[in-house]
Design an enzyme around this catalytic site. Structure first.
Site, mmCIF file in Angstrom:
data_model
loop_
_atom_site.group_PDB
_atom_site.id
_atom_site.type_symbol
_atom_site.label_atom_id
_atom_site.label_comp_id
_atom_site.label_asym_id
_atom_site.label_seq_id
_atom_site.Cartn_x
_atom_site.Cartn_y
_atom_site.Cartn_z
ATOM 1 C CB CYS A 1 -18.482 39.512 39.014
ATOM 2 S SG CYS A 1 -20.305 39.972 38.438
ATOM 3 N NE ARG B 1 -19.045 40.241 30.496
ATOM 4 C CZ ARG B 1 -19.993 40.716 30.693
ATOM 5 N NH1 ARG B 1 -20.931 41.551 31.441
ATOM 6 N NH2 ARG B 1 -21.318 39.600 31.662
HETATM 7 N N1 LIG Z 1 -23.007 39.365 34.564
HETATM 8 C C1 LIG Z 1 -22.837 38.566 36.236
HETATM 9 O O1 LIG Z 1 -22.502 37.164 35.594
HETATM 10 C C2 LIG Z 1 -23.578 39.304 36.784
HETATM 11 C C3 LIG Z 1 -23.329 39.470 38.330
HETATM 12 C C4 LIG Z 1 -23.400 40.334 38.950
HETATM 13 C C5 LIG Z 1 -23.859 41.601 38.093
HETATM 14 N N2 LIG Z 1 -23.577 42.126 37.831
HETATM 15 C C6 LIG Z 1 -23.638 42.995 37.672
HETATM 16 O O2 LIG Z 1 -24.498 44.031 36.725
HETATM 17 C C7 LIG Z 1 -23.880 44.970 35.985
HETATM 18 C C8 LIG Z 1 -24.695 44.737 34.483
HETATM 19 O O3 LIG Z 1 -24.001 43.521 34.337
HETATM 20 P P1 LIG Z 1 -24.147 42.812 32.490
HETATM 21 O O4 LIG Z 1 -23.360 41.640 32.553
HETATM 22 O O5 LIG Z 1 -25.651 42.583 32.705
HETATM 23 O O6 LIG Z 1 -23.230 43.563 31.965
HETATM 24 P P2 LIG Z 1 -24.044 43.472 30.427
HETATM 25 O O7 LIG Z 1 -22.798 44.428 28.855
HETATM 26 O O8 LIG Z 1 -24.468 41.933 30.233
HETATM 27 O O9 LIG Z 1 -25.582 44.334 29.691
HETATM 28 C C9 LIG Z 1 -25.414 45.282 30.199
HETATM 29 C C10 LIG Z 1 -26.604 45.851 29.184
HETATM 30 O O10 LIG Z 1 -26.358 47.517 29.107
HETATM 31 C C11 LIG Z 1 -26.620 47.730 27.928
HETATM 32 N N3 LIG Z 1 -26.347 49.663 28.620
HETATM 33 C C12 LIG Z 1 -25.089 49.776 28.750
HETATM 34 N N4 LIG Z 1 -25.585 51.435 28.970
HETATM 35 C C13 LIG Z 1 -26.837 51.799 28.707
HETATM 36 C C14 LIG Z 1 -27.565 53.026 28.833
HETATM 37 N N5 LIG Z 1 -26.679 54.008 29.274
HETATM 38 N N6 LIG Z 1 -28.844 53.333 28.394
HETATM 39 C C15 LIG Z 1 -29.473 51.065 28.140
HETATM 40 N N7 LIG Z 1 -28.113 50.573 27.732
HETATM 41 C C16 LIG Z 1 -26.932 50.485 28.816
HETATM 42 C C17 LIG Z 1 -25.031 47.517 27.504
HETATM 43 O O11 LIG Z 1 -25.618 47.531 25.998
HETATM 44 C C18 LIG Z 1 -25.804 45.833 27.695
HETATM 45 O O12 LIG Z 1 -26.471 45.287 26.503
HETATM 46 C C19 LIG Z 1 -22.690 44.626 36.298
HETATM 47 O O13 LIG Z 1 -22.518 46.248 37.300
HETATM 48 C C20 LIG Z 1 -22.090 44.249 37.045
HETATM 49 O O14 LIG Z 1 -20.744 43.913 37.592
HETATM 50 C C21 LIG Z 1 -22.729 41.421 36.598
#
Ligand SMILES: NC(=O)c1ccc[n+]([C@@H]2O[C@H](COP(=O)([O-])OP(=O)(O)OC[C@H]3O[C@@H](n4cnc5c(N)ncnc54)[C@H](O)[C@@H]3O)[C@@H](O)[C@H]2O)c1
Length: 403
Positions: free
Chosen positions: A256, A323
């Protein structure tokens, strides 16, 4: 409600767990086969979510998980929580988001509420997500956005007690999304537009990014003046209003903080503007790995041929997430000085194609990158350096404010 959550990572799985515990029927969808089979067997891949949590919702039949997309005709709500990283040329990479939208558009029925939780620039819901649905489906959908604010490893704030911001492309979409989030969040804040909600998320993380840049620069100035920055920060934080402490670090990481401000910067550039604050903070934060290694050389001496062990390679303390970790840049810098480098992290089993090394009792020196609670350096007798002195470890040597 019948809710599908696309992406079962940090954000999607956390949401799926809360929604299913609130009584919704949740279908988790992910494109990773390994992840789906783990979840189906009741194994969590996210710290903070226990295997027993997953088993609990599987057992009461409130949660199912599927690889890829099938029929979503029965679902009232589809939440999208997929990665929004930067491309190689540091531009917003919305490929996962667009492909998730395409798949949902081909499978969901008219009237479904589509909520985006993935972080992106203001206008994403209206100009990217809605347009993608229109390209791949003739149906009418409702669109809302609720940027996720989860802070992995935070013991005080989670999905229930962190207020939610919700915006929609119509009042109906926003109100339905508010109803959904109210079922498991204590406070839901209604935004007047989707763009306000999207921009609020970028402001929050840009605020952190810039203040981290500020404290990293301030620390370097304090260092030149021989003033202990950690004591200055502790003194300043006694002010009960108008000040929030940030701490120096070996560089920023995670999915993030280093990424979200660049989404804002990219949008600003499209409009012929530039955020000079973002550009400057990025420059300062990216300099930190080499600054830290230079300080190490200054205090310890030549690193050529020295066995250096780095401790804590995840992007912050007490999480296993690597990451965008600045540890890569620190290790490369150490290697460029001729050091023989290994790393140890009690939370990270493998990283960058390497297995975690045991604590190296024959090392010449150690460098703490992030101080996990579980880090145990008993038996490590070489000097250990750190950018953030830690009262629990008085033997660790400060890298700063030492002439
Ligand atoms: N991790 C954090 O702390 C956090 C906090 C706030 C916001 N976010 C935001 O939330 C979003 C997700 O982040 P995250 O940390 O959960 O990511 P992540 O990588 O942990 O999880 C994302 C998942 O989506 C799956 N995926 C990707 N493309 C796909 C598709 N087309 N169809 C089905 N599954 C799919 C991946 O296999 C993965 O398991 C991002 O935009 C991130 O910036 C993350």
């Amino acid at each position: 409600m019948k809710v599908a959550v696309v992406g079962q990572g940090y954000v999607g799985l956390t949401l799926a767990l809360s929604a299913s515990r609130a009584g919704h029927d949740v279908l988790g969808i992910d494109k990773s086969e390994g992840l789906v089979s783990k979840l189906r067997s009741g194994i969590s891949h996210i710290e903070g979510i226990q295997d027993s949590d997953i088993r609990g919702i599987l057992d009461n039949s409130r949660y199912k998980v599927e690889l890829g997309f099938s029929d979503l005709q029965d679902f009232e709500v589809v939440v999208i929580a997929v990665p929004t990283p930067l491309s190689d040329n540091r531009r917003p990479d919305l490929l996962s988001l667009i492909s998730a939208c395409e798949a949902v558009a081909k499978n969901a029925r008219s009237g479904t509420l589509i909520i985006n939780e993935s972080t992106s620039f203001p206008g994403t819901l209206r100009t990217v997500i809605k347009s993608t649905f229109e390209k791949f489906s003739q149906q009418n959908y409702q669109f809302a956005v609720s940027p996720e604010r989860v802070d992995p490893g935070n013991k005080d704030f989670g999905i229930r007690n962190t207020p939610r911001i919700v915006g929609g492309l119509t009042d109906e979409a926003r109100d339905k999304a508010i109803e959904f989030y109210r079922s498991f969040c204590d406070e839901v804040v209604s935004a007047s537009s989707a763009e306000v909600a999207e921009a609020a998320k970028l402001l929050e993380n840009t605020f952190r990014f810039i203040n981290i840049g500020l404290v990293n620069e301030f620390t370097q100035i304090m260092n030149e003046m021989g003033i202990p920055a950690d004591e200055v920060i502790a003194a300043a934080r006694t002010k009960p209003y108008g000040f929030m402490p940030f701490h120096p670090n070996v560089g920023i990481g995670g999915h993030c903080i280093p990424v979200d401000p660049i989404y804002l910067q990219a949008k600003a550039k499209e409009l012929g503007l530039e955020s000079r604050y973002i550009a400057l903070s990025e420059e300062i934060n990216e300099e930190m790995p080499s600054y830290v290694v230079d300080r190490l050389v200054f205090l310890y001496g030549d690193l050529k041929g020295k066995r250096v062990q780095a401790f804590g390679v995840s992007y912050k303390a007490d999480v296993a997430d690597t990451r965008e970790t600045p540890a890569s840049a620190v290790l490369n810098n150490l290697k460029s000085k001729g050091a023989v480098v290994s790393w140890h992290d009690p939370l990270v089993k493998s990283w960058n194609g390497e297995e975690c090394s045991p604590v190296d009792k024959g090392a010449d020196l150690g460098l703490v990158l992030v101080a996990h609670e579980k880090l145990d350096l008993s038996g490590f007798s070489a000097p250990v350096f750190t950018i953030n002195p830690n009262p629990k470890f008085p033997n660790w040597r400060p890298l700063l404010s030492v002439r």
